[in-house]
Motif scaffolding. Structure first.
Motif, short mmCIF file in Angstrom:
data_model
loop_
_atom_site.label_atom_id
_atom_site.label_comp_id
_atom_site.label_asym_id
_atom_site.label_seq_id
_atom_site.Cartn_x
_atom_site.Cartn_y
_atom_site.Cartn_z
N GLU A 52 5.18 -0.09 9.35
CA GLU A 52 4.27 1.11 9.33
C GLU A 52 3.49 1.35 8.00
OE1 GLU A 52 5.19 4.57 12.20
OE2 GLU A 52 7.31 3.81 11.47
N PRO A 62 1.19 0.16 5.07
CA PRO A 62 0.03 -0.65 4.66
C PRO A 62 0.62 -1.36 3.50
CG PRO A 62 -0.47 1.80 4.09
CD PRO A 62 0.90 1.60 4.79
N ALA A 108 -3.52 2.55 -0.04
CA ALA A 108 -3.61 2.89 1.17
C ALA A 108 -2.08 3.71 1.51
CB ALA A 108 -3.77 1.69 2.08
N LEU A 109 -1.23 2.96 1.05
CA LEU A 109 0.07 3.58 1.07
C LEU A 109 0.35 5.09 0.52
CD1 LEU A 109 2.89 3.40 1.92
CD2 LEU A 109 3.72 2.63 0.06
N ARG A 146 -2.09 7.26 0.51
CA ARG A 146 -2.65 7.91 1.28
C ARG A 146 -2.08 8.27 2.69
NH1 ARG A 146 -4.09 10.57 5.15
NH2 ARG A 146 -6.14 11.11 5.81
N THR A 147 -1.27 7.15 3.12
CA THR A 147 -0.32 7.31 4.42
C THR A 147 0.72 8.11 4.19
OG1 THR A 147 -1.11 4.96 4.85
CG2 THR A 147 0.85 5.66 5.93
N LYS A 151 4.16 12.63 5.49
CA LYS A 151 5.39 12.14 5.89
C LYS A 151 6.65 12.97 5.34
CE LYS A 151 3.34 8.76 7.99
NZ LYS A 151 2.00 9.12 7.93
#
Length: 199
Positions: free
Chosen positions: A11, A13, A18-19, A21-22, A26
């Protein structure tokens, strides 16, 4: 007790920004003898390839080798001899990039965090990377840990939606300081830094 599932490596990136942001929205879960302490990630910073502010910029050393593991491992270092910082390695093995977890909204184990921090105010328990590490009792013993599996420290996911995510410059650095590689939940009281940077 709330049930979370681990954030799997598939899951994540393969791009550091990008990570960063992801990871907003979480969870960081810390398993301690007294119980679980957890918080929702509300602020991160990316340290990308070729980034003069990144610890991997000059190559691998005994201190930063966890940063060069494949994505999803803990890189914990001591800043200024005072505060530990929790980072997540972010790309393929050997690259040396990462995401700093800057702030959490406390969820579980708030009494444990208050004891670890020696303060009562909920807003200040994990607002800033040093406070976060102290609240969750994170130190170099956790460096190199796989955060994509349950253990003493791991990343988790639930059905929460992160909401409106802002992007701006990173805090407290002098090299490559103008890059907009900090991500945060707009309007969150738990985000660190001055309000002028969090609009």
């Amino acid at each position: 007790m709330v049930i979370y599932r681990p954030l799997t490596r598939s899951e994540l990136p393969d791009d550091t920004a990008a990570l960063a942001r992801t990871l907003i929205g979480k969870l960081v879960v810390r398993e301690l003898p007294e119980g679980i302490a957890s918080g929702r990630i509300v602020e991160t910073e990316a340290y990308v390839t070729g980034d003069a502010a990144g610890h991997g910029y000059r190559g691998m050393t005994p201190r930063n080798r966890s940063l060069f593991l494949d994505a999803g491992h803990a890189y914990v270092y001591l800043a200024y001899g005072i505060s530990y910082m929790l980072n997540v390695s972010s790309e393929m093995a050997g690259v040396g990039t990462g995401v700093l977890i800057r702030a959490l909204e406390p969820l579980e184990g708030i009494a444990i965090m208050r004891l670890n921090r020696g303060i009562e105010r909920l807003r200040d328990l994990a607002r800033g990377p040093g406070r976060l590490a102290q609240a969750l009792r994170i130190d170099r013993s956790l460096d190199g840990l796989d955060l994509c599996r349950k253990g003493p420290l791991w990343l988790a996911v639930d059905d929460h939606q992160a909401g409106d995510v802002g992007q701006g410059i990173r805090i407290g650095i002098t090299k490559d300081a103008d890059r907009t590689l900090r991500f945060y939940v707009k309007g969150s009281a738990f985000v660190s830094g001055p309000k002028s940077l969090n609009g």
